[in-house]
Design an enzyme around this catalytic site. Structure first.
Site, PDB file in Angstrom:
ATOM      1  N   HIS A   1      -1.920   1.166   6.903  1.00 58.87           N
ATOM      2  CA  HIS A   1      -2.429   0.764   5.670  1.00 58.87           C
ATOM      3  C   HIS A   1      -2.742   2.607   5.196  1.00 58.87           C
ATOM      4  CE1 HIS A   1      -4.278  -0.098   1.509  1.00 58.87           C
ATOM      5  NE2 HIS A   1      -5.534   0.854   2.364  1.00 58.87           N
TER       6      HIS A   1
ATOM      7  N   ASP B   1      -7.620   4.242  -3.364  1.00 55.95           N
ATOM      8  CA  ASP B   1      -6.695   3.060  -3.043  1.00 55.95           C
ATOM      9  C   ASP B   1      -6.056   1.892  -4.023  1.00 55.95           C
ATOM     10  OD1 ASP B   1      -5.461   1.602  -1.502  1.00 55.95           O
ATOM     11  OD2 ASP B   1      -7.352   1.219   0.306  1.00 55.95           O
TER      12      ASP B   1
ATOM     13  N   CYS C   1       0.317  -1.263  -0.193  1.00 57.86           N
ATOM     14  CA  CYS C   1      -0.153  -0.336  -0.448  1.00 57.86           C
ATOM     15  C   CYS C   1       1.028   1.426   0.230  1.00 57.86           C
ATOM     16  CB  CYS C   1      -1.150  -0.204   1.389  1.00 57.86           C
ATOM     17  SG  CYS C   1      -0.322   0.417   2.973  1.00 57.86           S
TER      18      CYS C   1
END
Length: 273
Positions: A110, A125, A71
């Site tokens: 994250h 995302d 991420c």
């Protein structure tokens, strides 16, 4: 547009051909192309190699090197690309809830992105692995929002938001976050933890995911899974190093690192059932 980021190289890497503009169509189109071309993968921490988050390092690895990342890398690169086009981007940090109770207290590990466009807030995302967001969501609670694959929705509890995805008819929590901006050091610390802590699953498991236009591909150690909407998951166990390498290169589109340790780690993966 910024001269500090090689936007043309990035667009070639993800196969995005329209001229980018600062609009919702471009934002969504870039996200779909990004998750299809750049796999989520943890080869660096799994092999004991560092994970670097500077934009230069991300360009070298993900754009020029034919690799993917997790991420902090994926959304870091996506943020740099969006900013180079002219989008207003703020990074956010979240507590992962995937496969955990919604009230679980987890570390902030994250990254996701908030984009302000014509006075409206959106979320992107491209770095949530097996359920990467193929599109963008309005920052609005309690509405089902379609994407190229599953629908998503946001719930709001005071200052906190929860991201949920609809998986086979069930709404499952992905992570919890708020809208406070965070300095780069917060992401550096979280990245160090997930890439080096002996209990981190990124250190202990081989995890690779890619979100194509009609399916999601996942590899956890030797188990390779293909998920299509409305169908049962297709699973098979990859028995040999050759099989593992072939799937990593052909299904996940990875240019594998030239590391002697890679084949040894692949060979040592547990056989499973």
């Amino acid at each position: 547009m910024s001269d500090d980021f090689d936007l043309n190289a990035y667009l070639r890497r993800i196969g995005y051909h329209p001229t980018p503009a600062v609009d919702v169509q471009t934002l969504r189109g870039l996200a779909v192309a990004h998750v299809a071309a750049l796999p989520f993968e943890n080869l660096n921490p799994w092999l004991g190699m560092p994970v670097l988050l500077s934009v230069d390092a991300l360009e070298r690895k993900l754009v020029q090197g034919g690799r993917g990342g997790y991420c902090f890398e994926q959304n870091g690169l996506f943020a740099a690309a969006l900013r180079a086009i002219g989008f207003e981007v703020q990074t956010l940090i979240a507590r992962v809830l995937w496969n955990r109770p919604e009230d679980a207290i987890t570390a902030q590990t994250h990254m996701l992105l908030q984009i302000t466009l014509d006075g409206e807030s959106w979320l992107a995302d491209v770095g949530f692995g097996a359920l990467a967001l193929a599109g963008a969501l309005r920052l609005q609670p309690d509405i089902e929002q379609p994407t190229a694959l599953e629908p998503f929705r946001l719930l709001q509890h005071g200052d906190e938001w929860v991201m949920q995805g609809c998986v086979r008819g069930a709404w499952l929590p992905l992570y919890r976050f708020d809208l406070r901006p965070h300095p780069p050091i917060d992401y550096e610390v979280a990245n160090h933890y997930v890439s080096t802590h002996p209990q981190s699953h990124f250190v202990n498991l081989l995890i690779v995911d890619r979100t194509a236009s009609d399916r999601r591909l996942s590899l956890c150690d030797r188990e390779f899974t293909v998920r299509r909407l409305g169908a049962e998951p297709e699973r098979r166990t990859l028995r040999s190093v050759a099989e593992l390498r072939h799937v990593l290169e052909s299904e996940f589109l990875l240019r594998l690192p030239d590391e002697d340790a890679l084949d040894r780690r692949l060979e040592a993966l547990p056989e499973g059932d």
